[in-house]
Structure formats: structure tokens, C-alpha cells
Design an enzyme around this catalytic site. Sequence first.
Site, PDB file in Angstrom:
ATOM      1  N   HIS A  66     -10.836   7.101 -10.468  1.00 33.96           N
ATOM      2  CA  HIS A  66      -9.668   7.415  -9.821  1.00 33.96           C
ATOM      3  C   HIS A  66      -8.883   7.820 -11.437  1.00 33.96           C
ATOM      4  CE1 HIS A  66      -9.183   8.735  -5.764  1.00 33.96           C
ATOM      5  NE2 HIS A  66      -9.692   7.713  -5.053  1.00 33.96           N
ATOM      6  N   ARG A 126     -10.083  -3.379   7.771  1.00 32.25           N
ATOM      7  CA  ARG A 126     -10.716  -2.199   7.850  1.00 32.25           C
ATOM      8  C   ARG A 126     -10.589  -1.524   8.351  1.00 32.25           C
ATOM      9  NH1 ARG A 126     -15.327  -1.726   3.147  1.00 32.25           N
ATOM     10  NH2 ARG A 126     -15.676   0.213   2.561  1.00 32.25           N
ATOM     11  N   GLN A 178       0.409  -1.001   0.067  1.00 28.46           N
ATOM     12  CA  GLN A 178      -0.164   0.040  -0.578  1.00 28.46           C
ATOM     13  C   GLN A 178       0.973   0.672  -0.337  1.00 28.46           C
ATOM     14  OE1 GLN A 178      -3.165   0.699  -0.544  1.00 28.46           O
ATOM     15  NE2 GLN A 178      -2.255   2.775   0.317  1.00 28.46           N
ATOM     16  N   LYS A 181     -12.062   1.502   8.288  1.00 34.92           N
ATOM     17  CA  LYS A 181     -13.293   2.308   8.288  1.00 34.92           C
ATOM     18  C   LYS A 181     -14.249   1.427   9.169  1.00 34.92           C
ATOM     19  CE  LYS A 181     -17.677   3.159   5.507  1.00 34.92           C
ATOM     20  NZ  LYS A 181     -17.895   2.685   4.323  1.00 34.92           N
ATOM     21  N   ASP A 206      -1.794  11.928   6.203  1.00 33.21           N
ATOM     22  CA  ASP A 206      -2.992  11.106   7.121  1.00 33.21           C
ATOM     23  C   ASP A 206      -3.899  11.681   8.245  1.00 33.21           C
ATOM     24  OD1 ASP A 206      -2.236   8.871   5.030  1.00 33.21           O
ATOM     25  OD2 ASP A 206      -1.559   7.698   6.372  1.00 33.21           O
ATOM     26  N   GLU A 236      -9.681  12.998  -3.931  1.00 37.30           N
ATOM     27  CA  GLU A 236     -10.683  12.405  -3.535  1.00 37.30           C
ATOM     28  C   GLU A 236     -12.096  13.233  -3.799  1.00 37.30           C
ATOM     29  OE1 GLU A 236     -10.908   8.832  -2.848  1.00 37.30           O
ATOM     30  OE2 GLU A 236      -8.558   9.422  -2.331  1.00 37.30           O
ATOM     31  N   HIS A 249     -16.430   3.981  -7.536  1.00 37.53           N
ATOM     32  CA  HIS A 249     -15.166   5.390  -7.163  1.00 37.53           C
ATOM     33  C   HIS A 249     -13.534   5.231  -6.981  1.00 37.53           C
ATOM     34  CE1 HIS A 249     -13.109   7.755  -3.197  1.00 37.53           C
ATOM     35  NE2 HIS A 249     -12.508   6.957  -3.461  1.00 37.53           N
ATOM     36  N   GLY A 292     -11.141   0.375   1.803  1.00 32.33           N
ATOM     37  CA  GLY A 292     -12.086  -0.061   1.221  1.00 32.33           C
ATOM     38  C   GLY A 292     -11.383  -0.962  -0.317  1.00 32.33           C
TER      39      GLY A 292
HETATM   40  N1  BES Z   1      -7.225   7.042  -2.628  1.00 35.38           N
HETATM   41  C1  BES Z   1      -7.783   6.232  -1.706  1.00 35.38           C
HETATM   42  C2  BES Z   1      -7.230   4.974  -0.526  1.00 35.38           C
HETATM   43  C3  BES Z   1      -6.050   6.123   0.532  1.00 35.38           C
HETATM   44  C4  BES Z   1      -6.450   7.133   0.810  1.00 35.38           C
HETATM   45  C5  BES Z   1      -5.181   5.278   0.707  1.00 35.38           C
HETATM   46  C6  BES Z   1      -5.817   8.226   1.818  1.00 35.38           C
HETATM   47  C7  BES Z   1      -4.633   6.126   1.802  1.00 35.38           C
HETATM   48  C8  BES Z   1      -3.949   7.469   1.936  1.00 35.38           C
HETATM   49  C9  BES Z   1      -9.262   5.444  -1.621  1.00 35.38           C
HETATM   50  O1  BES Z   1      -9.550   5.770  -2.871  1.00 35.38           O
HETATM   51  C10 BES Z   1     -10.353   5.053  -1.450  1.00 35.38           C
HETATM   52  O2  BES Z   1     -11.144   6.404  -1.046  1.00 35.38           O
HETATM   53  N2  BES Z   1     -10.980   4.472  -0.911  1.00 35.38           N
HETATM   54  C11 BES Z   1     -12.380   4.147  -0.074  1.00 35.38           C
HETATM   55  C12 BES Z   1     -13.290   3.763  -0.645  1.00 35.38           C
HETATM   56  C13 BES Z   1     -14.017   4.626  -1.239  1.00 35.38           C
HETATM   57  C14 BES Z   1     -15.486   4.253  -1.985  1.00 35.38           C
HETATM   58  C15 BES Z   1     -14.088   6.015  -0.452  1.00 35.38           C
HETATM   59  C16 BES Z   1     -12.046   3.795   1.183  1.00 35.38           C
HETATM   60  O3  BES Z   1     -11.015   2.658   1.382  1.00 35.38           O
HETATM   61  O4  BES Z   1     -12.559   2.850   2.671  1.00 35.38           O
HETATM   62 ZN    ZN Z   2     -10.740   7.023  -3.109  1.00 30.49          ZN
END
Ligand code: BES
Ligand code: ZN
Length: 609
Positions: A312, A563, A153, A565, A386, A331, A308, A281
Site C-alpha cells: 500500500h 478481528r 482507525q 474477518k 463499507d 486493494e 500487503h 488484519g
Molecule cells: N486498507 C485495508 C483495511 C481497510 C479496508 C480498512 C477498508 C477499512 C476499510 C487493509 O490494507 C487490508 O486490506 N487489510 C486486510 C489484510 C490484507 C492482508 C487482505 C485485513 O484487515 O484483513
Molecule cells: Zn489493503
Amino acid sequence: MRFLLSMLLFLAASACQAAHHSAPRTIVRDIHSFSQPNRVRVTHASLDLALDFAAREARGTVELALERHDPEAPLVLDVHDLAIEAVTQTSGTPLVWDLGREVERQGQPLTIQLGSRDRSVRIRYHTTSRGEAMQWLAPEQTADGAEPYLFTQGQSILTRSWIPLQDTPGVRITYDARVRCPDGLTAVMSAERLGRDSLGAWRFRLDHPIPPYLIALACGRLEFRALSERCGVWAEPSVIARAAAELADTERMVQAAEKLFGPYRWGRYDLIVLPPSFPFGGMENPTLTFATPTILAGDKSLVALVAHELAHSWSGNLVTNATWSDFWLNEGFTTYCENRIMEMLYGRERAATERVLEIGELEKELETLEPWQEILRTPLAGHHPDDGFSNVPYTKGALFLSRAEELAGRERWDAFLRGYFERHAFQSITTQDFLDDLARDLPDVHGTLDVELWTAQPGLPADAPRPETASLAAVDEQVAAWSDGIPPGDLGTRGWSTQQWLRFLRAMPESTSVQQMVALDEAFGFTRSGNSEILCQWLELAIRHGYGPADARLEGFLREVGRRKFLRPLYTALVKANPERAKALYRQNRARYHSIATSTLDGIVSVSG
Ligand code: BES
Ligand code: ZN
């Protein structure tokens, strides 16, 4: 004929390169990188790595091609928790190098003195167990439990812990790679697959310039299933059928996106469904989206995530945030574009429903953020990228664009969007670049919007569009009925979507009793739900309201799923309800979580105490 053609192509390519050399784009300063790309710039990386699953290390070399804008200047790279063994010219002649002082969470500069004619360098190195980009999984952490697994990652600034590079999104490079791994495992990357060489190594190449955070690798026991000519899915054998069924709409999504945003420029669009410890996600690695298995709900109800990550391919991968302060350009645009794809495939009601839920989550989170975190052009001085991660860049960003669309009218706005992607294709740009485009191409819109309020101030401006949907209004009616004492089984919930259930669960009042939780579970079977979003929302309620029958399910979920989230709200609720239990569970599971998750969770569950 073939020869002539390739000759012509070669000449055209050289002409482009010459033009490129004469006018190098100035790269804006990135406070999260030690590199000095306006003096010496990396343009291509050639990786040659062996994966050692027993030692949990990658070992090998990277060769970097350079553009030298300041002939006196050394090459400065970002490295973090890497063991550098040697730095040489490609001929093998040693070069003088030095590792600078380490900055916490950011790594250290690797400074290489170049000879006057050097246009490339080779670095021999290996990764270390402290490196955060690579998560090495034991077989029991995979779906099949048969073989170990590795995935990387890169976003935001982790690529430097597996490849020494100028790790800033302002620098774009092409890459190729050779990856050796044990027999029986398959390696995949965010690049075109070139098959295996005579020694069994997997080979890859990406000819489009990308920021280093998009270089990605996964390796495990993998199977491939085609979804269309250009789309397909990778997963472990026991997951592949479920994954292919869930992702069956992928080709239609790509076609919708092309209608909206212009041609898909990356060749293939594949996905890989990773083991459940994947901390996100999804991750938009070019040509190969990385996805959590928690989107496999069985009814395609969570495929907005595919829309989503696919979006990108335009916002983020084609047009990239120049620094992490411009993260909303990635984003916010992507969340906006995701919603347009969802609308085209599944209709206005579904898209508006997703948007309303997102706004609800944003408003809840705004109560917990510091003012600087609420600003789209995020002031990150003194912070890790972050720390700026929240619903703000996503949902506030998308609402800003929706407001612009409202003012411009859809037709003019869509033409502007396509022009934006076309004009800045394969460039890294700032918030100001976008605002300049807007002022030039849609001056009336730029003039009406309070651009300063939207991009430089905290909070959600009052002119943010707030869609309304009949399907969520219907849920609110049933919540009211439930509050009036109607038993759950008598509520009108037939045919409800995942999004409606989420609305319902999020509306449960603080005063909900254990008896009411029992009745809800009896009527709707939430504890048994196979839908990760519904389950997570339910488990959070179960913790808050002391509903014991969900305990086993909660513990299983925390053991398996990594995950962030989902883990963040669950551990937050646990700490509030019973800090000792939170600590005990976290201690049991921490080693299985990715460092991206633990760096957030450590602060929530104070492990030391
Ligand atoms: N690029 C992001 C994931 C990310 C952001 C990794 C910042 C590291 C630092 C990815 O596109 C993302 O936004 N993923 C979301 C899902 C989306 C449907 C909102 C997630 O992982 O929850
Ligand atoms: Zn994203």
C-alpha cells in the site's frame, strides 16, 4: 553553508507551491463527503490534542491551512460525533460557523464563513464516546494488562469522528501534531517522530500529502525494537520479542518492493502490533502499519499481511483511490503487488498457493453478494463505503491486473506499473484514469481485455487467470483419501504449510460427523492450534458439526479477538447452528469489539430479538 542550502530549499519549495496554486487539480465529486474542495481546499492540518483516558476523550485544536479557489465560498468540513467548541481565525478572532443536518453513518457538514483574507482557521473541539475512529481500551483488553490503550482507525470515513477535515480521499494534506498523554504511555502516529517537547508532548510531522483516512494515532505502553536501519516494530513489552521475530523479513520485503515498484518514498517503514481487539488484519498507515497480533503465528506463515500493507505504500498511499467507488484501485493493486512481493521472497509456489486460496474465498463469497457489490467500479450511491467491502475489490481486482500482465508480458507490465506509480505519485485518481493510462501505454492489452466486462459488470470474467499448484493438488489427494476412509493419522500431511492446512479444512464436507471431528482433532490438535487462521477455520467447522470439545477455545477466541474477518464467519455459523447461543455469546462480548466489527455483526446476530 547550511543556511544557504535551506534558503535554496525554501525557494524551490515556494516555486513548487506557486506552480501548484496556478493549476489546482480538480477533485472529482465524492458522495461520501460534504466538503467542496474545488472551492476551498484544506492543504495542511496542525493538530494539538490531549488524550484523556478517564473520560475517553481527545481534546484540543486543529489549525487548517487553506487554498481558496472561489473567494466567495465558505469552508465546508466533515464532522461526525464531534463536539465543536469554537471556530476562530488563528489570531483568535471568532468566525461564524454552523453544523448542518446529520446524515446517518456519514455525519454532518461544518460550514465556516471566511473573511476575505483568511488562509487558515482554528477549531477547538473534543471527541465523544459515539465517535467510531477512536477505540479506547481498558488495561485488561491489552496484552500486558497494565495500562489503558488507544488507537484510531480512519478508513473509510471515520477520520471525521476525531478530526474535523475534508474527509475525502480526493483531498490530500500534510500534517503535524502535538499529542499529550499520561506519563508512562507512548504516542505514535503515521508520520515522522520528532520526539517530545519541553512539556512532554509527543510531536510528529508528515511532509508528504496524504488523504485524511491515513492519519492515525496509537497510544499505550509501547516498546520499540529495530528490525533494520529503516524498519522496526512497536508493541507492548510482553509482545515485542515475538513480534520482532515474526517480522524479521520486513526489510527484505521493502527491498523486494522497491525493485518491483520503484523507491520507497516514506522514510521509515515501521509496524505496530496492536491489542487483539483491532478490527482489521492490518491498516496501511504511512510510515507505520497497524497490525493485529493474530498474525504472530510463530513461524512467519502469515506475513503476507505485511507484504500487503507494505505494498500500500505504493498502491493506496502514493496513488490513492479518488473516491470509495474506486476502492479496487487501492486493494486490487495492493493484492496484486502483495503477491509479487511474496513471489520474490518465498517463490512462485507459495505466491500461487496464496492466490488459489483467495480465488476460492472469492468464489464462495460471490454466491452471497448482490450484483452491484460484484462490480469493480462499485456503484455506491445510497450505500456506505463499507457496504462495498468484500473480496471483490481485492481478488477480482488483482485478477484483472494479473490478466493484464499475462497479455502484456511481465517485463512490459512491470515497466508500466513503475510508470503508473511514478506518474501519479501523491495523486488521487479514478478507475478511468487508470484505464486511460492502460489505453495509452499498452494499447494492445487494453484492446484485448474486455475492460467494460471487468470493471463495470458483476461476476468473475472467464479469462481470469487460474494458477495451479502442486502443494494444493497434494492436499486434494489427501482429502480424497480421507473421504475414502483412511484414518487422519495415516494421511500424508508431514511438513504441510499453513496454506495447505487451510485448503484441507475448507475441503471438509458438510456430511462430516462428530466422530470424524474427534479423530481429526486427535490426529492434528486443531483446537490447540496457535495459528489464528487455522484455528478460526477449525472453530467454524466445530460449530457447523457440533463438536463440543472446541467450545471453551471458541469462547476464549470470541472474548479476546476483535478481528472482523474472524468474527463474521464464526458468528454466522453460530447463528445458523444455535441462534440463542450466538446471541448470548455476542451479548457477553459486544462491548469489547470495535464499532467497525459490531456494525457488521449486529446485522448477523440480531441483538434486539
Ligand atoms: N486498507 C485495508 C483495511 C481497510 C479496508 C480498512 C477498508 C477499512 C476499510 C487493509 O490494507 C487490508 O486490506 N487489510 C486486510 C489484510 C490484507 C492482508 C487482505 C485485513 O484487515 O484483513
Ligand atoms: Zn489493503
